[in-house]
Design a protein around this motif. Structure first.
Motif, PDB file in Angstrom:
ATOM      1  N   GLY A  85       0.783  -1.232   0.000  1.00 46.81           N
ATOM      2  CA  GLY A  85       0.000   0.000   0.000  1.00 46.81           C
ATOM      3  C   GLY A  85       0.813   1.280   0.000  1.00 46.81           C
ATOM      4  O   GLY A  85       0.246   2.378   0.036  1.00 46.81           O
ATOM      5  N   ASP A  86       2.137   1.181  -0.078  1.00 47.21           N
ATOM      6  CA  ASP A  86       2.973   2.379  -0.075  1.00 47.21           C
ATOM      7  C   ASP A  86       2.738   3.208  -1.331  1.00 47.21           C
ATOM      8  O   ASP A  86       2.805   2.696  -2.461  1.00 47.21           O
ATOM      9  CB  ASP A  86       4.444   1.982  -0.001  1.00 47.21           C
ATOM     10  CG  ASP A  86       4.812   1.385   1.347  1.00 47.21           C
ATOM     11  OD1 ASP A  86       5.142   2.152   2.256  1.00 47.21           O
ATOM     12  OD2 ASP A  86       4.739   0.145   1.473  1.00 47.21           O
ATOM     13  N   ASN A  87       2.484   4.508  -1.156  1.00 46.33           N
ATOM     14  CA  ASN A  87       2.272   5.486  -2.232  1.00 46.33           C
ATOM     15  C   ASN A  87       1.048   5.167  -3.097  1.00 46.33           C
ATOM     16  O   ASN A  87       0.946   5.650  -4.216  1.00 46.33           O
ATOM     17  CB  ASN A  87       3.507   5.598  -3.132  1.00 46.33           C
ATOM     18  CG  ASN A  87       4.625   6.366  -2.477  1.00 46.33           C
ATOM     19  OD1 ASN A  87       4.394   7.166  -1.568  1.00 46.33           O
ATOM     20  ND2 ASN A  87       5.852   6.128  -2.917  1.00 46.33           N
ATOM     21  N   VAL A  88       0.122   4.375  -2.556  1.00 50.99           N
ATOM     22  CA  VAL A  88      -1.115   4.096  -3.297  1.00 50.99           C
ATOM     23  C   VAL A  88      -2.194   5.089  -2.890  1.00 50.99           C
ATOM     24  O   VAL A  88      -2.680   5.870  -3.705  1.00 50.99           O
ATOM     25  CB  VAL A  88      -1.581   2.644  -3.090  1.00 50.99           C
ATOM     26  CG1 VAL A  88      -2.914   2.404  -3.813  1.00 50.99           C
ATOM     27  CG2 VAL A  88      -0.533   1.673  -3.606  1.00 50.99           C
ATOM     28  N   VAL A  89      -2.586   5.055  -1.625  1.00 55.51           N
ATOM     29  CA  VAL A  89      -3.574   6.021  -1.135  1.00 55.51           C
ATOM     30  C   VAL A  89      -2.900   7.175  -0.400  1.00 55.51           C
ATOM     31  O   VAL A  89      -3.331   8.314  -0.486  1.00 55.51           O
ATOM     32  CB  VAL A  89      -4.615   5.313  -0.234  1.00 55.51           C
ATOM     33  CG1 VAL A  89      -5.497   6.325   0.485  1.00 55.51           C
ATOM     34  CG2 VAL A  89      -5.472   4.370  -1.073  1.00 55.51           C
ATOM     35  N   GLY A  90      -1.813   6.884   0.302  1.00 52.21           N
ATOM     36  CA  GLY A  90      -1.082   7.938   1.011  1.00 52.21           C
ATOM     37  C   GLY A  90       0.410   7.868   0.726  1.00 52.21           C
ATOM     38  O   GLY A  90       0.926   6.852   0.255  1.00 52.21           O
ATOM     39  N   LYS A  91       1.117   8.971   1.004  1.00 47.95           N
ATOM     40  CA  LYS A  91       2.560   9.020   0.780  1.00 47.95           C
ATOM     41  C   LYS A  91       3.271   8.074   1.737  1.00 47.95           C
ATOM     42  O   LYS A  91       2.877   7.893   2.873  1.00 47.95           O
ATOM     43  CB  LYS A  91       3.078  10.441   0.978  1.00 47.95           C
ATOM     44  CG  LYS A  91       2.743  11.402  -0.152  1.00 47.95           C
ATOM     45  CD  LYS A  91       3.435  11.029  -1.455  1.00 47.95           C
ATOM     46  CE  LYS A  91       4.932  11.191  -1.389  1.00 47.95           C
ATOM     47  NZ  LYS A  91       5.397  12.563  -1.277  1.00 47.95           N
ATOM     48  N   SER A  92       4.349   7.468   1.251  1.00 46.55           N
ATOM     49  CA  SER A  92       5.113   6.514   2.037  1.00 46.55           C
ATOM     50  C   SER A  92       6.395   7.145   2.566  1.00 46.55           C
ATOM     51  O   SER A  92       7.080   7.888   1.849  1.00 46.55           O
ATOM     52  CB  SER A  92       5.462   5.292   1.183  1.00 46.55           C
ATOM     53  OG  SER A  92       6.357   4.436   1.863  1.00 46.55           O
ATOM     54  N   ALA A  93       6.723   6.802   3.803  1.00 41.40           N
ATOM     55  CA  ALA A  93       7.974   7.288   4.398  1.00 41.40           C
ATOM     56  C   ALA A  93       9.183   6.562   3.816  1.00 41.40           C
ATOM     57  O   ALA A  93      10.326   6.978   4.044  1.00 41.40           O
ATOM     58  CB  ALA A  93       7.926   7.091   5.909  1.00 41.40           C
ATOM     59  N   ARG A  94       8.930   5.494   3.058  1.00 46.31           N
ATOM     60  CA  ARG A  94      10.025   4.713   2.495  1.00 46.31           C
ATOM     61  C   ARG A  94      10.599   5.337   1.226  1.00 46.31           C
ATOM     62  O   ARG A  94      11.604   4.863   0.705  1.00 46.31           O
ATOM     63  CB  ARG A  94       9.545   3.291   2.194  1.00 46.31           C
ATOM     64  CG  ARG A  94       9.189   2.510   3.450  1.00 46.31           C
ATOM     65  CD  ARG A  94       8.478   1.223   3.115  1.00 46.31           C
ATOM     66  NE  ARG A  94       8.244   0.406   4.315  1.00 46.31           N
ATOM     67  CZ  ARG A  94       7.403  -0.606   4.376  1.00 46.31           C
ATOM     68  NH1 ARG A  94       6.702  -0.941   3.296  1.00 46.31           N
ATOM     69  NH2 ARG A  94       7.254  -1.287   5.497  1.00 46.31           N
TER      70      ARG A  94
END
Length: 433
Positions: free
Chosen positions: A202-211
């Motif tokens: 789910g990273d960078n799909v609905v919200g920004k990812s810290a990764r």
């Protein structure tokens, strides 16, 4: 009630409905990405989650939900782990409503991808970050990008998936971005959006990812919510393909005769001078009849019965246009074809041609070129006939005259399909050049 059954979902076009298709190669993660969008945006019910968590074809470990099963509903799809047919899903956010088409990635089902892409505003091209070796994109990535461009899709979004498997490496992402930029330049795609993500996590799909602190753009859903896709079809030239002639009271002198159909583009008002194509006969609009009564004006998308002042010869397949902006009428034209049939193109045969409401016969007069899907350049096509999934330019001759526009200008009168007379299989999708 969910988005699929809510009547307001389809009546709120003024709030913005975005139609998108996911495309790319097999196992790039298209179905999982759509499942992730539905799951994270609360677009699925608890009983649906329970059903897919108990599915015998689940390919995830432990209690992890296989989100691809939300779109891969056919038994054969779940058994083989691939998408075969186009699946449509609906969901909404406070900003926009979405209609998503999950297209198959397998080369054999390219025709299904063309079907889904023909009405899309946005194409999300998925690329598996682990499968791009030495900057070489997969063949289906090239083919689907080419088709999205030919079909006139306004926005191309490149989602570099499975970034978690390459440890969110920025150099890997940069190599893929450069490879796709080179592809876009060859195909003719003027601009595209690209972002790193993981549909599984789910990273960078609905919200920004810290990764991905090095990625400064928006998450996928935010990007889709803010893309401008509205086109004012009513501002274009009038094209009204006649679907049926309505008659009643034929035994009276004041009997009713109207021409029924849906405005593909443009607008029409009572008193307008129109022309019936391909015959070229002119007439004046007497009245416009819709469900519930008469109106003074109809615009693109409206279903209407047009009554004319003059007695003219018009029937199903004819097109009403304004006298000031007619279509081109011809029996021979150049087009771009995507060959979809398992039987190769045979220039000696006749095919049925369906354009709007017109059905006629056509022959391939000449094959001008074939697009090499690996090098993305047009090559000579005289050495072998078009086979399934080939793309190229041809010249067609039809039995009846057609009212045509360039596909880029007016898709309603610039698109057609070829049908095999013997098998009734769709042989090709065509776009008038």
């Amino acid at each position: 009630m969910n988005a699929m059954t809510d009547p307001a979902f389809f009546s709120a076009a003024d709030k913005g409905v975005l139609r998108l298709i996911t495309a790319g190669s097999v196992d790039d993660g298209k179905s999982t990405l759509i499942g992730r969008l539905l799951y994270d945006s609360k677009g699925i019910f608890a009983d649906q989650l329970d059903a897919i968590s108990r599915a015998k074809y689940k390919r995830t470990v432990g209690d992890t939900i296989d989100l691809s099963l939300l779109t891969d509903g056919l038994e054969a799809e779940r058994e083989q782990g691939i998408t075969i047919d186009v699946a449509y899903r609906y969901f909404s956010t406070p900003v926009r409503k979405f209609i998503i088409a999950d297209a198959p990635g397998h080369e054999q089902y390219t025709r299904n991808m063309v079907t889904g892409a023909s009405t899309a505003d946005v194409a999300v091209i998925l690329i598996d970050a682990t499968r791009v070796v030495d900057g070489q994109l997969l063949t289906q990535t090239k083919r689907h990008s080419t088709l999205a461009h030919l079909l006139g899709i306004r926005h191309i979004v490149v989602a570099v998936n499975k970034m978690d498997l390459v440890e969110w490496s920025r150099p890997v992402f940069d190599r893929i971005r450069d490879a796709y930029a080179a592809l876009a330049a060859k195909v003719g795609i003027a601009s595209f959006h690209i972002l790193p993500l993981s549909a599984l996590t789910g990273d960078n799909v609905v919200g920004k990812s810290a990764r991905t602190p090095w990625y400064e753009g928006p998450a996928l859903l935010e990007l889709l919510e803010n893309l401008e896709v509205r086109t004012d079809a009513s501002a274009k030239a009038l094209r009204f393909p006649i679907q049926m002639v309505a008659r009643h009271g034929g035994d009276r002198a004041d009997d009713f005769r109207g021409y029924m159909g849906q405005l593909a583009s443009g607008s029409v008002r009572v008193g307008d001078r129109v022309q019936i194509q391909p015959s070229g006969v002119a007439a004046t609009v007497k009245s416009l009849v819709v469900y519930g009564g008469h109106v003074e004006e109809a615009v693109a998308g409206d279903s209407v019965t047009i009554v004319l002042n003059e007695d003219v010869d018009a029937s199903r397949g004819d097109v009403l246009v304004h006298e000031s902006s007619p279509a081109s009428v011809t029996r021979q034209f150049e087009a771009e074809l995507c060959w979809l049939d398992t039987q190769a193109l045979n220039p000696a045969r006749k095919y049925l041609l369906k354009q709007g409401t017109r059905l006629t016969t056509a022959k391939i007069k000449s094959v001008l070129s074939r697009r090499d899907i690996h090098e993305l350049e047009e090559t000579d096509a005289t050495d072998a006939p078009f086979a399934m999934n080939d793309i190229g330019r041809v010249v067609l001759a039809t039995r009846d005259a057609l009212a045509l526009d360039r596909y880029q200008d007016l898709p309603a009168t610039g698109a057609f399909i070829l049908i095999d007379e013997a098998t009734h299989q769709t042989a090709a999708a065509g776009m008038v050049k």
